[in-house]
Scaffold this motif. Structure first.
Motif, short mmCIF file in Angstrom:
data_model
loop_
_atom_site.label_atom_id
_atom_site.label_comp_id
_atom_site.label_asym_id
_atom_site.label_seq_id
_atom_site.Cartn_x
_atom_site.Cartn_y
_atom_site.Cartn_z
N GLU A 1 30.52 3.76 -4.84
CA GLU A 1 31.26 4.97 -3.88
C GLU A 1 31.06 5.09 -2.55
O GLU A 1 32.06 5.39 -1.79
N VAL B 1 33.40 14.13 -11.09
CA VAL B 1 32.43 13.29 -11.74
C VAL B 1 33.14 12.37 -12.62
O VAL B 1 33.96 13.01 -13.64
N ALA C 1 21.15 13.56 -15.96
CA ALA C 1 21.29 13.35 -14.65
C ALA C 1 21.93 14.82 -14.04
O ALA C 1 22.23 15.03 -12.81
N GLU D 1 24.63 16.41 -14.63
CA GLU D 1 26.14 16.49 -14.46
C GLU D 1 26.93 16.32 -15.75
O GLU D 1 26.42 16.07 -16.80
N ARG E 1 24.51 5.48 -11.94
CA ARG E 1 25.62 6.00 -10.85
C ARG E 1 25.70 4.97 -9.85
O ARG E 1 24.90 4.13 -9.39
N HIS F 1 31.61 11.20 -7.61
CA HIS F 1 30.47 10.83 -8.30
C HIS F 1 30.94 9.68 -9.40
O HIS F 1 31.40 10.32 -10.66
N TYR G 1 29.74 7.24 -12.33
CA TYR G 1 28.83 6.74 -13.28
C TYR G 1 29.50 5.79 -14.45
O TYR G 1 30.64 5.79 -14.65
N TYR H 1 26.47 4.34 -7.04
CA TYR H 1 26.37 4.56 -5.62
C TYR H 1 27.00 3.52 -4.50
O TYR H 1 27.64 4.05 -3.63
#
Lengths: 433, 433
Positions: free
Chosen positions: A84, A402, A247, A249, A79, A92, A94, A81
């Motif tokens: 983001e 996502v 995860a 998702e 991910r 989100h 990935y 992060y």
């Protein structure tokens, strides 16, 4: 990461589930559909069989290949992060990190089975083309792993831009020749027509195919475009599916850069299975360079896969087999055509494509490096740029989409490109269609 | 591989268990032993404290550093079956693969805590020296991760030999200057004395220390030599110990290449603990280059850590701080001295050293690449060469010795060195003591 026991043991063959199957490959002389036997003159027989298989959705990965996969697989699903946060997006993000192996890209996933099948069938020599050299490096290693001799034709301009990659191939024991070269009939013809030809994947394929067909016990292998290559790459998406589940998702959007289609198909096809079988809605995006935009600006028609016209006729989106791509750093995306499966899926509306200018791709790559610590390959930068575009849309709409993209390789061998970008020297070559 | 729950949460400080402690660092002017406060002028205060800590055997890894370690750790412990087979040795060869992280070497293990402590203590800028650039790249990334500005002095000859590494540092946002440079008093003096000075870690340290002491809110960081750097690197050996236990074996021989001692200490110290506390017999071997052989040909004495004489006096095996190393490709091993802990341990007979000619190191690296698929850094090639020497002895004696070595980094940025070797251009510079 997956446990060893969770690693996929079969590849997914999307052809079996497609409603409109890809059109057949044609013999250019007779315009008759090709059979597996015809392809087996240049490819390993098993690869030729897989290429045309429209029946079996699941194909067993041989034990010997699984053993080699275990050296570096599963690859991490991460991910992003920090990315983001830097973008300020509610999305989100990935990424599947295919750069984590000694060769540095996803190409090894198909190099291993191709060399394994060649070895099984008694072949002693393999040959191929390569652009940036990711595929050539992977094949050189796989050939050494299975005890085969390996000869690589590398696009001349890429060889000059990325000299380290030919060194890597030589370190693994391969012979590397810049294409177009004077070592084949095809190369000589091209040089005669255009002495300063920078080379393209099309010229390098012509030379490698010629070497394979004129050398005893030698098979040709390919790093993208063909359906059996995408088949082998589905290991990426099959792992990613299990990892996304862990995860908790599911991707709304799936993005990969696009050269011939193998890393795109590798990630996308296992997810697209659910679109085909269950009507699941996912936005599949192929990110191609603005200067070589076969999906967004090409025509769907029968064309040769190489410059000299040695290959079968392929039903694909193409810019024409004599298209000479600009000298962008993403050498792996400098190809005139798209694989037959992806071409059919695009035509049928299951996916879409965007084209990315070179400087936008490097701006995205730099942001990714500075947030996620990995310097991406120039090819992968296109997927990152497309991801950033989608993530920015989510800022406007507020959607927590996502997004999953494929980090197909790292860019440690491509630092001259980053230098050029950091120095402000990088340009956006126009597409001359 | 270890599960996340098995990752070590403390570093091991061997100083606490040593019978003869390292001699103190001295203030060059007064020749008085230095206190942590004195060191804290150039280093982060916590690093200065760790440097002189001879009491606590275990030091907690901060949570924020553990979180960053989890991005890439544990690193794999690999049995080198293919290399064993190629050598025909009964030895069991294992290697700890520290090349598996986005920066490509073990250096990141210490870059992260050093930048973390700087950030905690309110520092805004960090500076350092780097040879081949592995340390500089790691620090550039770690600085970016913790929001610090970073300036790197890179050895001029290494910068020319490996241009990609400075591009990597720039990609992570660092400023990179070739050393000796005209940007510092120390650099100017060195250039005045010797206008063609190729640079050394000694010259680059002088420049970085000068920058740190003359810039507000700027601390100096170091990639090797100092005891706190080896402390951070013990994460390697602590993981390896758990992993060897899982493999059901225990090393008879432990080998690492040797520049200043951090990757050697990082792997060796956790195992040497059992030698110190329980009398366990292990053959510890440091592999240094024949052209820069401080352990096998140096003197144990007080010397400066840098060319200009800015650092404290260190009790160490040294070739003299004005020693100008030959231009070998293993830039990380071109340093005149050894860390104080290792120097004491060598003096006391707990370990030994071997020196490896450059061409022997690359022959070993090439064999490793062709068998184990990873192209090793030129530094790591020295450890591989020493391993091969030991494995060949086992052929003669028939002993099934368990040999563990540290693969400190990959060599993808060092391909010019392999090119040079493959072309037959590589030489073995003589040591001029």
């Amino acid at each position: 990461m997956l446990d060893e026991s969770e690693l996929p043991r079969q590849w997914y063959n999307i052809q079996a589930d497609m409603i409109n199957k890809p059109l057949p490959l044609l013999n250019p002389a007779t315009r008759e559909p090709l059979k597996a036997e015809d392809l087996a003159h240049i490819f390993a027989a098993e690869c030729a069989k897989q290429e045309l298989d429209q029946e079996h959705a699941w194909i067993d990965i041989p034990e010997e290949v699984l053993e080699r996969y275990k050296y570096y697989r599963s690859t991490p699903l991460v991910r992003a992060y920090a990315l983001e946060k830097a973008l300020g997006t509610p999305a989100h993000i990935y990424f599947k990190n295919e750069s984590v192996n000694p060769l540095g890209s996803h190409k090894i996933n198909s190099a291993l089975p191709q060399c394994y099948y060649c070895k099984q069938e008694g072949t002693t020599n393999v040959t191929t083309e390569t652009g940036a050299g990711q595929w050539g490096a992977a094949l050189s290693y796989a050939a050494k792993a299975f005890g085969l001799e390996c000869a690589v034709y590398q696009v001349k301009i890429s060889m000059q831009q990325k000299p380290y990659r030919s060194s890597i191939m030589r370190t693994f024991g391969a012979t590397v020749t810049g294409s177009p070269s004077m070592s084949t009939r095809a190369g000589k013809d091209i040089i005669t027509r255009d002495p300063l030809h920078p080379g393209s994947l099309g010229t390098a394929i012509s030379e490698a195919v010629e070497l394979a067909t004129t050398t005893p016990n030698c098979k040709y292998t390919l790093g993208s475009v063909m359906s059996h290559v995408s088949l082998h790459q589905t290991i990426i998406g099959l792992e990613a599916e299990k990892q996304m589940e862990k995860a908790g998702e599911y991707p709304d959007t799936i993005i990969a850069c696009f050269g011939g289609g193998s890393n795109f198909g590798g990630l996308a096809f296992p997810f697209m299975r659910h679109t085909l079988l269950e009507g699941k809605k996912i936005d599949f995006i192929a990110a191609e360079p603005s200067s070589c935009p076969k999906l967004t600006h090409g025509k769907f028609e029968y064309d040769f896969g190489d410059e000299a016209g040695y290959t079968p006729l392929l039903p694909m989106y193409t810019l024409g087999h004599e298209f000479k791509p600009a000298n962008i750093h993403a050498g792996g995306l400098r190809y005139h055509g798209a694989g037959t499966i992806v071409s059919q899926l695009l035509k049928d509306g299951y996916m879409r494509a965007v084209d990315i200018p070179q400087t936008e791709s490097f701006a995205a790559g730099l942001l990714f490096a500075r947030t996620e610590s990995i310097i991406p390959a120039p090819e992968s930068c296109h997927a990152i740029a497309a991801t950033i575009r989608e993530a920015k849309k989510c800022i406007e709409t507020g959607e927590e989409k996502v997004i999953l993209f494929n980090l197909s390789g790292h860019g440690l061998i491509d630092m001259t490109a980053y230098d050029s970008y950091l120095n402000g020297d990088l340009t956006d070559p126009e597409f001359k269609g």
